[in-house]
Design a protein around this motif. Structure first.
Motif, PDB file in Angstrom:
ATOM      1  N   LYS A   1      -4.404  -6.043   8.838  1.00 27.14           N
ATOM      2  CA  LYS A   1      -4.418  -4.578   8.738  1.00 27.14           C
ATOM      3  C   LYS A   1      -3.645  -4.115   7.502  1.00 27.14           C
ATOM      4  O   LYS A   1      -4.090  -3.232   6.765  1.00 27.14           O
ATOM      5  CB  LYS A   1      -3.800  -3.980  10.008  1.00 27.14           C
ATOM      6  CG  LYS A   1      -3.934  -2.487  10.126  1.00 27.14           C
ATOM      7  CD  LYS A   1      -3.368  -1.996  11.459  1.00 27.14           C
ATOM      8  CE  LYS A   1      -3.441  -0.492  11.551  1.00 27.14           C
ATOM      9  NZ  LYS A   1      -2.820   0.013  12.774  1.00 27.14           N
ATOM     10  N   GLU A   2      -2.490  -4.738   7.259  1.00 24.40           N
ATOM     11  CA  GLU A   2      -1.680  -4.357   6.095  1.00 24.40           C
ATOM     12  C   GLU A   2      -2.367  -4.731   4.781  1.00 24.40           C
ATOM     13  O   GLU A   2      -2.333  -3.964   3.817  1.00 24.40           O
ATOM     14  CB  GLU A   2      -0.292  -5.020   6.173  1.00 24.40           C
ATOM     15  CG  GLU A   2       0.669  -4.427   5.170  1.00 24.40           C
ATOM     16  CD  GLU A   2       2.095  -4.924   5.326  1.00 24.40           C
ATOM     17  OE1 GLU A   2       2.776  -5.044   4.278  1.00 24.40           O
ATOM     18  OE2 GLU A   2       2.542  -5.192   6.454  1.00 24.40           O
ATOM     19  N   ILE A   3      -3.013  -5.894   4.743  1.00 23.57           N
ATOM     20  CA  ILE A   3      -3.759  -6.292   3.541  1.00 23.57           C
ATOM     21  C   ILE A   3      -4.870  -5.269   3.283  1.00 23.57           C
ATOM     22  O   ILE A   3      -5.068  -4.821   2.151  1.00 23.57           O
ATOM     23  CB  ILE A   3      -4.342  -7.717   3.678  1.00 23.57           C
ATOM     24  CG1 ILE A   3      -3.227  -8.763   3.613  1.00 23.57           C
ATOM     25  CG2 ILE A   3      -5.385  -7.986   2.583  1.00 23.57           C
ATOM     26  CD1 ILE A   3      -3.670 -10.178   3.928  1.00 23.57           C
ATOM     27  N   ASN A   4      -5.592  -4.895   4.328  1.00 23.35           N
ATOM     28  CA  ASN A   4      -6.683  -3.923   4.170  1.00 23.35           C
ATOM     29  C   ASN A   4      -6.170  -2.573   3.690  1.00 23.35           C
ATOM     30  O   ASN A   4      -6.793  -1.924   2.854  1.00 23.35           O
ATOM     31  CB  ASN A   4      -7.466  -3.781   5.477  1.00 23.35           C
ATOM     32  CG  ASN A   4      -8.312  -5.006   5.753  1.00 23.35           C
ATOM     33  OD1 ASN A   4      -8.691  -5.724   4.838  1.00 23.35           O
ATOM     34  ND2 ASN A   4      -8.606  -5.252   7.005  1.00 23.35           N
ATOM     35  N   GLU A   5      -5.026  -2.164   4.197  1.00 24.17           N
ATOM     36  CA  GLU A   5      -4.419  -0.898   3.780  1.00 24.17           C
ATOM     37  C   GLU A   5      -4.039  -0.952   2.294  1.00 24.17           C
ATOM     38  O   GLU A   5      -4.286  -0.015   1.539  1.00 24.17           O
ATOM     39  CB  GLU A   5      -3.193  -0.601   4.651  1.00 24.17           C
ATOM     40  CG  GLU A   5      -2.583   0.759   4.420  1.00 24.17           C
ATOM     41  CD  GLU A   5      -3.521   1.928   4.722  1.00 24.17           C
ATOM     42  OE1 GLU A   5      -3.432   2.927   3.984  1.00 24.17           O
ATOM     43  OE2 GLU A   5      -4.335   1.851   5.651  1.00 24.17           O
TER      44      GLU A   5
ATOM     45  N   TYR B   1       7.054 -11.434   6.428  1.00 22.87           N
ATOM     46  CA  TYR B   1       6.075 -11.747   5.388  1.00 22.87           C
ATOM     47  C   TYR B   1       6.055 -10.641   4.339  1.00 22.87           C
ATOM     48  O   TYR B   1       6.494  -9.524   4.579  1.00 22.87           O
ATOM     49  CB  TYR B   1       4.676 -11.928   5.990  1.00 22.87           C
ATOM     50  CG  TYR B   1       4.143 -10.697   6.672  1.00 22.87           C
ATOM     51  CD1 TYR B   1       3.409  -9.754   5.969  1.00 22.87           C
ATOM     52  CD2 TYR B   1       4.374 -10.469   8.027  1.00 22.87           C
ATOM     53  CE1 TYR B   1       2.935  -8.606   6.584  1.00 22.87           C
ATOM     54  CE2 TYR B   1       3.889  -9.329   8.654  1.00 22.87           C
ATOM     55  CZ  TYR B   1       3.175  -8.404   7.929  1.00 22.87           C
ATOM     56  OH  TYR B   1       2.703  -7.277   8.536  1.00 22.87           O
ATOM     57  N   GLU B   2       5.537 -11.018   3.183  1.00 23.36           N
ATOM     58  CA  GLU B   2       5.362 -10.059   2.100  1.00 23.36           C
ATOM     59  C   GLU B   2       3.956 -10.244   1.552  1.00 23.36           C
ATOM     60  O   GLU B   2       3.482 -11.372   1.413  1.00 23.36           O
ATOM     61  CB  GLU B   2       6.401 -10.317   1.004  1.00 23.36           C
ATOM     62  CG  GLU B   2       6.379  -9.298  -0.116  1.00 23.36           C
ATOM     63  CD  GLU B   2       7.409  -9.592  -1.211  1.00 23.36           C
ATOM     64  OE1 GLU B   2       7.263  -8.995  -2.288  1.00 23.36           O
ATOM     65  OE2 GLU B   2       8.321 -10.401  -0.988  1.00 23.36           O
ATOM     66  N   ILE B   3       3.299  -9.129   1.266  1.00 21.29           N
ATOM     67  CA  ILE B   3       1.939  -9.165   0.728  1.00 21.29           C
ATOM     68  C   ILE B   3       1.965  -8.619  -0.687  1.00 21.29           C
ATOM     69  O   ILE B   3       2.426  -7.506  -0.918  1.00 21.29           O
ATOM     70  CB  ILE B   3       0.985  -8.327   1.607  1.00 21.29           C
ATOM     71  CG1 ILE B   3       0.915  -8.909   3.015  1.00 21.29           C
ATOM     72  CG2 ILE B   3      -0.399  -8.240   0.971  1.00 21.29           C
ATOM     73  CD1 ILE B   3       0.267  -8.002   4.040  1.00 21.29           C
ATOM     74  N   LYS B   4       1.483  -9.425  -1.623  1.00 23.67           N
ATOM     75  CA  LYS B   4       1.391  -8.974  -3.017  1.00 23.67           C
ATOM     76  C   LYS B   4      -0.083  -8.928  -3.405  1.00 23.67           C
ATOM     77  O   LYS B   4      -0.804  -9.900  -3.221  1.00 23.67           O
ATOM     78  CB  LYS B   4       2.149  -9.934  -3.946  1.00 23.67           C
ATOM     79  CG  LYS B   4       3.651  -9.900  -3.720  1.00 23.67           C
ATOM     80  CD  LYS B   4       4.377 -10.741  -4.740  1.00 23.67           C
ATOM     81  CE  LYS B   4       5.877 -10.625  -4.509  1.00 23.67           C
ATOM     82  NZ  LYS B   4       6.633 -11.385  -5.481  1.00 23.67           N
TER      83      LYS B   4
END
Length: 160
Positions: free
Chosen positions: A37-41, A64-67
């Motif tokens: 969901k966070e990646i899609n956002e 976690y951290e998404i870059k």
């Protein structure tokens, strides 16, 4: 960095499906739906494009951290022009077609803002010139109906 894992992914912006790595994430104790969901956002503004995403997992603390890496200038141009390919077909060439499309300066600025964020560059005018230079390498793409080189010349006259 003990307990850290880095996973590089290429996802459909705004529609990421972590199916291929979900079992691994679950086995490490991560919530796949939350990450997805966070990646899609974070990628929805690039909808319709493939985007490079790096997932940094802290296995010990379950954080976690998404870059997200912005798409290339060419991909952003394709999106703005609404075309799948930045190429003129042989059939169109025979009909005399030499132009794929023309961007507005507003569209160029939109691309520049995306790239400025990625580059960490605060001077938007500098990034606009970089983007126009990149567009110059794409055959058949104009800016406000002019060749990118002409637009660059006009900009250099204005900034002097």
């Amino acid at each position: 960095m003990i307990g850290m894992e880095k996973i590089n992914l290429i996802v459909d912006a705004g529609k990421a499906n972590l199916g291929q790595i979900s079992s691994k994430l679950i086995s490490l104790g991560f919530n796949v739906n939350e990450i997805q969901k966070e990646i899609n956002e974070k990628t929805k503004e690039f909808s319709g494009l493939k985007v490079n995403v790096t997932l940094l997992l802290d296995k010990e603390n379950k954080k976690y951290e998404i870059k997200v890496k912005a798409p290339s200038v060419a991909d952003l141009v394709k999106k703005e022009l609404g075309v799948e390919l930045l190429k003129i077909s042989e059939e169109d060439k025979q009909k005399g077609k030499t132009i794929i499309g023309s961007l507005t300066m507003k569209q160029v600025e939109k691309i520049a803002k995306i790239k400025a964020e990625e580059l960490g560059e605060k001077d938007l005018k500098k990034v606009i010139r970089m983007v126009i230079s990149s567009i110059n390498t794409l055959q058949g793409v104009l800016i406000e109906g002019k060749k990118p080189k002409e637009v660059l010349k006009q900009l250099s006259h204005l900034t002097r």
